[in-house]
Motif scaffolding. Structure first.
Motif, mmCIF file in Angstrom:
data_model
loop_
_atom_site.group_PDB
_atom_site.id
_atom_site.type_symbol
_atom_site.label_atom_id
_atom_site.label_comp_id
_atom_site.label_asym_id
_atom_site.label_seq_id
_atom_site.Cartn_x
_atom_site.Cartn_y
_atom_site.Cartn_z
ATOM 1 N N UNK A 108 27.719 47.449 36.610
ATOM 2 C CA UNK A 108 27.991 46.007 36.595
ATOM 3 C C UNK A 108 29.059 45.678 35.566
ATOM 4 N N UNK A 109 29.935 44.744 35.935
ATOM 5 C CA UNK A 109 30.937 44.208 35.017
ATOM 6 C C UNK A 109 30.899 42.693 35.106
ATOM 7 N N UNK A 110 31.448 42.034 34.109
ATOM 8 C CA UNK A 110 31.487 40.571 34.138
ATOM 9 C C UNK A 110 32.616 40.129 35.072
ATOM 10 N N UNK A 111 32.358 39.133 35.924
ATOM 11 C CA UNK A 111 33.393 38.736 36.898
ATOM 12 C C UNK A 111 34.664 38.212 36.249
ATOM 13 N N UNK A 112 34.576 37.766 34.978
ATOM 14 C CA UNK A 112 35.758 37.204 34.322
ATOM 15 C C UNK A 112 36.418 38.181 33.357
ATOM 16 N N UNK A 113 35.946 39.431 33.322
ATOM 17 C CA UNK A 113 36.518 40.422 32.409
ATOM 18 C C UNK A 113 37.797 40.991 33.034
ATOM 19 N N UNK A 114 38.964 40.698 32.434
ATOM 20 C CA UNK A 114 40.237 41.133 33.039
ATOM 21 C C UNK A 114 40.402 42.649 33.066
ATOM 22 N N UNK A 115 39.631 43.357 32.221
ATOM 23 C CA UNK A 115 39.772 44.820 32.195
ATOM 24 C C UNK A 115 39.336 45.472 33.512
ATOM 25 N N UNK A 156 40.567 44.835 38.699
ATOM 26 C CA UNK A 156 41.074 45.721 39.761
ATOM 27 C C UNK A 156 39.988 46.605 40.356
ATOM 28 N N UNK A 157 38.825 46.669 39.681
ATOM 29 C CA UNK A 157 37.764 47.556 40.172
ATOM 30 C C UNK A 157 36.720 46.819 41.010
ATOM 31 N N UNK A 158 36.789 45.490 41.082
ATOM 32 C CA UNK A 158 35.796 44.738 41.844
ATOM 33 C C UNK A 158 35.698 45.275 43.265
ATOM 34 N N UNK A 159 34.465 45.563 43.693
ATOM 35 C CA UNK A 159 34.251 46.023 45.062
ATOM 36 C C UNK A 159 34.460 47.505 45.262
ATOM 37 N N UNK A 160 34.884 48.224 44.256
ATOM 38 C CA UNK A 160 35.093 49.668 44.392
ATOM 39 C C UNK A 160 33.780 50.424 44.145
ATOM 40 N N UNK A 204 28.338 40.713 37.681
ATOM 41 C CA UNK A 204 27.113 39.987 37.336
ATOM 42 C C UNK A 204 27.256 39.384 35.942
ATOM 43 N N UNK A 205 27.465 38.081 35.890
ATOM 44 C CA UNK A 205 27.654 37.391 34.611
ATOM 45 C C UNK A 205 26.358 37.270 33.833
ATOM 46 N N UNK A 206 25.215 37.358 34.506
ATOM 47 C CA UNK A 206 23.918 37.213 33.836
ATOM 48 C C UNK A 206 23.544 38.462 33.063
ATOM 49 N N UNK A 261 30.946 47.337 30.479
ATOM 50 C CA UNK A 261 30.429 47.848 31.759
ATOM 51 C C UNK A 261 29.005 48.351 31.530
ATOM 52 N N UNK A 262 28.116 48.044 32.469
ATOM 53 C CA UNK A 262 26.691 48.362 32.306
ATOM 54 C C UNK A 262 26.198 49.168 33.495
ATOM 55 N N UNK A 263 25.554 50.308 33.204
ATOM 56 C CA UNK A 263 24.896 51.067 34.275
ATOM 57 C C UNK A 263 23.637 50.318 34.700
ATOM 58 N N UNK A 264 23.317 50.327 35.968
ATOM 59 C CA UNK A 264 22.189 49.573 36.503
ATOM 60 C C UNK A 264 21.193 50.541 37.130
#
Length: 1292
Positions: free
Chosen positions: A563-570, A573-577, A593-595, A605-608
């Motif tokens: 999981x990454x924050x939707x507003x994290x610019x880092x 480019x990885x969203x959906x990958x 996941x902003x929560x 970045x967080x492992x789930x």
């Protein structure tokens, strides 16, 4: 080791047997008639008395199996009983040819009472305590042996089959046989016989065995037939009266013998040491006096213990000890109360009910200080309400304690039989558990009796009883039908050691600040915690990597997302990958996941791992992720772990890191502060695991419970816990009620398997990942469940399998307030006593028990189960620390009640689960806090102290010294009653209240004053009790007894009762004063009874009673005192308060001048006319309380004589004490000047020390001590200097 003993003393055999069992060598000194008691010396240690000797032998043994610490309290009690039995048997065993029938009959009563008690304790037991021989068995067998072999014939032994079974089995043990020989029971066919005895020859010391003792044979006494005839002619009532008379004579004989022994010892000491050795003579006299007093107390204790079970104790004057002895006082009263049914509510009573249920202690439990506090408070409340006109009911019970009990029995089976519960099977294992409960489950109840809990034992409940089990069954079915109970696959707290889910309350959290190695059950090497490991996941498209971090690397086997924050610019480019799992090649999505994600923490970045972390679980639900459980029930990696399958979880932690290194994915470690959850039972690390379980939906019930508090239906005391109540219930999570145990209430749910499913079909398996949660049916019986299943699957061939799990123990505890009254049946008890008035408990279980009772009560009965919740504080040690075995500060209430030596305290921390360092630390703590051990305080003092400490919502820092002070205060009460018995004439008839109120206005002023003070105390105490302010209530009742009654009124009474009847008005003054004394004592005892039930019953029974048509037989049934408005005398109290300031100032003068026995003249000047009149009215009282020869209240313009010291009381009152002729001013000045010089020297030394250059580096606590010493010395100097000036003024 060397043992000294009187000839034939039973303790000699006991010491020899214990030495054999301990593998020690013992030397016996030749028997010596001059020796009064047994004593043992081992190297630098010594002990006297059988009990202490056996404990010392056990302590010196390589192992402490003879005196196991977990049973020490029970063993101590049994040792006392064995000693009393041995002493009681002496008139038979030592009689020889000189039998004293009366002494033997008295002894016989005590012996029979002891044997009856012992018979009950041994039912079904091989040993008295635990599963092997202890010193309790040794002592009791040694005390019994002379009786059974030479006194008690076959007829006398017949009522005691359990004792005989136990005794004969024990005597076959080789260590017993070696000392006692081949034991032959008394061959007489008669009942009780007196053995003949030959005089033993003196022998030399003999190693390993005792010197030849007296030859004892069983021959019938010449008095046997006469005794038997006498007993046969008496009915039980007459026999009891006869026994009482004989016991009375025995007590008198014992007192006389004790005095003679003291006199003989005194004379012998004087002859041995000579008249010049005064110090040694005084010491010998003191020891002789102490021994004589101990003998007298022992005789009275034996007499009290001879009270037939359930009968009222003899309180005739000759049974009263010189001083207060709690063991004598507390004997027999509880059994009488219980037998008479005083604890039971009145059936069909018109009185308002007062109902309270006990927080059920674990059936595995032993009394601890928390129990003592809870029950001291509850019993105080119940006794007060019962005396205040309520139909009081306090329902006792015990909790089956699923995990704790199962664990204890599993360990026992493994230790004794080498089998597991799975090898036994469920039914056989449960049979073993019930055996354990039957044997040990009553221990906690006996201990509750010990502290005086006035519960209705006829209503005693056990959460596994049939009635309560039916309530649990009904509650589960109803709540399932109502939609409150459901099945779901969710995270639980899993204990791999116990192989069960545990509740939140059974998880202890520890803070780990950094990288730390901890011991974990099942692992030989310590496990590392407090470290965070970073590793990389490679992107599927080969465009790079994403780094995550975890404190539990092993759980990466169950990762199903990053999981990454939707507003994290880092990471835009990885969203959906996807990334690729390095172990099994799975595609893992990168989700937004902003929560869950904090961009600023770590890499962002967080492992789930949804199946093994609460936060990840919710994330998995939100994103519909796969839930992969990687552990089996033992904490081993399961099939989803690939090559790691079968490895323990914490070994896998290490292996995973090495695997990541080998794949070049490891990115480093760092210290990481964390909280670690441990199972409170096993100390294993809790693992969050996904399991299909039964859950209670709490949201609606919690909302109703909040509403009940807000609308006043339920009151929480103290009110500061209301916000806590709301905060917890408004954020409540659903409750997992499944437990993977065998001991408990088996869940009445059945899994349906259809024939059409076939092997490995779609039906799934209950409790497994394949489970189909739609296949469960719930029923009160299997037949009811089958009907529901057939309705669900009409026309199908099906099979039902009951859930193997049991319910959480808190589920049955939550029903306790109404299940004890046979709910769901609509019984008369349920109608009369539900809901209750109060629930009293510690604030630590506000959520885990109290909230659940309220929720389940509202859900199942439509009512809150009680109207008030009173939450008491937690008990800590005198320094405010939490009690812990490793600190050595755990206070066992029975140790406080009975007393315990420092050495015995040390034994309690040995042989347990503490390692060597912790044992040393604990022993050091015990030495610091209890350097002399703990003095015997008795139940009453402990109860009073606990109530006195109870300030709402604050922790209790329990200082044993305060308990000891209340034990000494009991002696103050004792002496007050003794004073009354000496000064109330024979035939004294106490006044009725109406008679008192008619005569009271004519009573002397001190009598009117004390009655007004008593009235004020009653009013204030009742007010405090109504608000559960026990600290204030105890303070007031203490102050009345101590400062008003004993320190003032009784002192003022002494010169009145000493008046000659010929003095005008003396007879009337004496009667008024005696009536007042009786009212104050009797009322004061009733005020105190709820706090101190035993001593108040003992003393109240000794007071004369007024003649009424319906006499009250026990103080606990008497009315609690209420305010009598007419007795209030506020003006008189104000006047006497002023008089007391004069008295206080005068006493200070006496102290300042060192007056002890001197009685100087006193002159008081009062320029205020009102105060002048008050002092004139109370002049004799001032003289009495200031030890003055006489007092003169000086009139206007009248001066004091020369030679007086002066003290100013207030702006209009001055006290003059005539010292001329009482003290020599010159001599006193010389003494004081010497004192001034000495103090000035001390002050000079301290000031120089403080001026040293390096003093600033002195620790703050040392500086504070120095300053305190300096301040005290300066105050001392000021007093001495002032006194010099006063004496110089006398010379001028």
């Amino acid at each position: 080791m060397a043992l000294r003993a009187p000839p034939g003393h039973f303790a000699q055999s006991a010491a020899l047997i214990a030495s054999e069992l301990a593998g020690l060598s013992l030397v016996i000194d030749p028997p010596d008639d001059a020796v009064q008691d047994v004593s043992l010396s081992i190297q630098n240690d010594s002990a006297s008395g059988m009990g202490e000797i056996l404990k010392l032998v056990s302590l010196k043994a390589p192992t402490h199996h003879l005196y196991p610490s977990q049973h020490s309290e029970e063993i101590n009690s049994l040792l006392s009983a064995a000693n009393a039995l041995g002493m009681a048997s002496k008139p038979w065993v030592d009689a020889g040819g000189n039998a004293d029938i009366e002494a033997q009959n008295t002894s016989k009563q005590a012996i029979i009472a002891s044997l009856n008690n012992l018979e009950g304790k041994l039912v079904g037991k091989s040993y008295m305590v635990g599963s092997s021989v202890t010193i309790a068995d040794i002592a009791t067998a040694a005390a019994l042996a002379p009786l059974l072999t030479s006194v008690m014939g076959a007829t006398a032994r017949e009522p005691y089959p359990e004792i005989m079974r136990w005794f004969t089995t024990l005597c076959k043990e080789p260590q017993f046989t070696k000392i006692l020989g081949d034991v032959k029971l008394c061959s007489s066919s008669d009942s009780w016989v007196v053995p003949s005895r030959t005089v033993p020859a003196k022998n030399k010391k003999k190693k390993g065995s005792g010197a030849d003792g007296p030859e004892v044979s069983a021959s019938a006494s010449r008095n046997e037939q006469a005794e038997s005839a006498q007993d046969a002619d008496l009915d039980p009532e007459k026999a009891a009266k006869k026994a009482a008379k004989l016991a009375e004579k025995a007590a008198k004989d014992a007192k006389f013998a004790a005095k003679q022994a003291a006199l003989s010892a005194k004379q012998a000491a004087a002859a041995e040491k000579g008249s010049n050795d005064k110090k040694a003579t005084l010491k010998a006299e003191a020891e002789a006096k102490k021994k004589a007093e101990a003998d007298e107390v022992l005789a009275l204790l034996v007499r009290a213990q001879a009270t037939p079970n359930g009968e009222k104790k003899d309180t005739s004057p000759d049974t009263m000890c010189k001083t207060y002895h709690p063991k004598v006082v507390e004997t027999a009263w509880y059994e009488w109360w219980e037998t008479c049914g005083f604890f039971k509510p009145e059936p069909h009573s018109s009185k308002p009910p007062f109902v309270i249920v006990i927080p059920p202690p674990n059936v595995t439990g032993a009394l601890h200080i928390g129990h003592a506090l809870t029950n001291a408070i509850q019993d105080t409340i119940v006794r007060w309400r019962r005396m205040s006109g309520f139909n009081a009911l306090w329902v006792p019970g015990t909790d089956h304690a699923g995990i704790a009990t199962q664990t204890v029995v599993e360990k026992k089976l493994q230790r004794e039989k080498g089998v597991t519960r799975h090898q036994l099977g469920r039914e056989a294992f449960l049979t073993e558990v019930w055996k354990w409960v039957d044997e040990y489950g009553g221990r906690i109840c006996d201990q509750l009796r010990r502290i005086g809990s006035s519960v209705d034992w006829s209503r005693k409940a056990f959460t596994m009883d049939d009635n309560l089990s039916r309530a649990v069954l009904e509650a589960f079915v109803r709540m399932h039908e109502q939609g409150c109970i459901y099945r779901d696959n969710r995270l639980v707290n899993w204990c791999c050691r116990l192989k069960t889910a545990v509740s939140d309350i059974e998880v202890d959290y520890i803070d780990i600040p950094k990288r730390t190695l901890l011991s974990v059950p099942g692992y030989e090497q310590p496990v590392e915690f407090g470290v965070i490991t970073s590793f990389a996941y490679l992107l599927e498209d080969g465009s790079g990597e994403i780094v995550v971090a975890t404190t539990r690397p092993e759980t990466m086997l169950g990762d199903t997302a990053v999981a990454v924050h939707p507003e994290d610019p880092r990471y835009t480019s990885m969203h959906g990958k996807f990334v690729i799992h390095p172990v099994d090649g799975r595609r893992i999505p990168i989700i937004c996941d902003a929560e869950l994600v904090d961009m600023s923490f770590g890499t962002g970045a967080v492992k789930v791992t949804p199946a093994h972390d609460p936060n990840d679980f919710m994330t998995g639900k939100r994103h519909n992720l796969e839930f992969i459980n990687i552990f089996d029930d033992n904490g081993l990696i399961n099939d989803r772990g690939g090559s790691f399958k079968g490895q323990p979880r914490f070994k896998t932690r290490i292996e995973i890191v090495e695997f990541l290194r080998s794949k070049d994915l490891f990115r480093g470690t760092a210290d990481n502060a964390m909280r670690l959850g441990l199972c409170s039972r096993s100390k294993d690390v809790i693992e969050p695991v996904l399991k299909p379980q039964w859950w209670v939906s709490c949201k609606d019930m919690a909302a109703k419970s909040c509403a009940a508090v807000r609308d006043g239906t339920l009151e929480i005391i103290p009110k500061e816990f209301e916000p806590v109540w709301f905060r917890w219930l408004e954020n409540i999570r659903d409750w997992c009620i499944s437990r993977q145990l065998w001991w408990g209430h088996r869940i009445p749910a059945y899994y349906v398997t259809l024939e059409a499913d076939g092997e490995g079909g779609s039906g799934g398996s209950p409790g497994m990942p394949s489970e189909n949660m739609e296949r469960w049916v719930v029923g009160r019986t299997e037949e009811e469940a089958r009907r529901k299943a057939e309705h669900m699957f009409p026309g199908k061939v099906l099979k039902l399998t009951q859930d193997e799990d049991v319910l959480d123990t808190w589920f049955s505890s939550g029903l306790f307030p109404f299940s004890v009254f046979q709910w769901p049946q609509q019984t008369e008890d349920l109608k009369a006593f539900y809901p209750g008035q109060l629930l009293e408990t510690g604030h630590d279980i506000l959520f885990f028990w109290v909230a659940r009772m309220v929720m389940m009560g509202i859900q199942l009965t439509g009512q809150v189960p009680f109207k008030q919740v009173y939450l008491h504080a937690m008990v800590r040690d005198a320094h405010g620390r939490k009690m812990s075995k490793s600190l050595g500060n755990v206070i066992d209430p029975l140790h406080v009640i009975e007393g315990i030596s420092l050495e015995e305290l040390h034994n309690t921390v040995m042989g347990g689960n503490l390692d060597a360092k912790e044992v040393d630390k604990a022993i050091k703590g015990q030495k610091e806090d209890f350097p002399e051990g703990i003095e015997e305080c008795g139940t009453d003092a402990l109860r009073f102290a606990l109530c006195a400490y109870t300030t709402q919502a604050r922790d209790i820092n329990l200082d044993i010294k305060r308990v000891v002070s209340y034990r000494h205060w009991c002696n103050k009460l004792w002496n007050a009653i003794k004073f009354a018995m000496m000064n109330l004439p024979e035939g004294f008839q106490p006044p009725l209240e109406s008679q008192l109120e008619t005569a009271r206005p004519s009573y002397p002023l001190p009598s009117q004053w004390i009655l007004s003070r008593l009235n004020g105390a009653v009013t204030a105490i009742v007010k405090a009790m109504e608000s559960y302010d026990f600290a204030t209530a105890t303070q007031i009742v203490y102050a009345f007894w101590q400062y008003d009654l004993c320190d003032v009124f009784i002192e003022l009474m002494k010169p009145v009762v000493a008046l000659d009847d010929a003095v005008p008005g003396a007879i009337e003054a004496k009667l008024a004063t005696r009536n007042t004394l009786w009212v104050c004592l009797e009322t004061g005892l009733r005020l105190l009874h709820p706090f101190m039930p035993f001593v108040t019953e003992e003393l109240w029974q000794r007071l004369p009673k007024p003649s009424t048509s319906t006499p009250v037989v026990s103080i606990m049934l008497a009315d609690y005192p209420s305010t009598v408005v007419e007795r209030d005398a506020p003006s008189l109290e104000r006047d006497f308060e002023y008089v007391q300031t004069v008295i206080t100032r005068t006493r200070k003068m006496r102290t300042d001048y060192g007056l002890v026995k001197q009685k100087p003249m006193l002159f008081v000047s009062a320029s205020d006319a009102g105060k002048h009149g008050v002092l004139s009215s109370f002049s004799s009282e001032v003289a009495t309380l200031t030890s003055s020869a006489d007092i003169t209240v000086l009139g206007p313009g009248v001066s004091q004589p020369a030679g007086c010291s002066v003290a100013i009381v207030d702006e209009s009152t001055t006290v003059y004490m005539l010292l001329a002729g009482v003290l020599d001013p010159v001599l006193e000045i010389q003494k004081l000047q010497k004192k001034v010089s000495e103090v000035e020297g001390r002050i000079d030394v301290m000031k120089k020390k403080m001026l040293l250059p390096n003093y600033d580096k002195t620790p703050d606590n040392v500086k504070a001590d120095d300053q305190e010493k300096l301040s005290k010395a300066e105050a001392e100097l000021s007093v001495a200097t002032s006194a010099v000036q006063d004496f110089q003024a006398l010379l001028s």
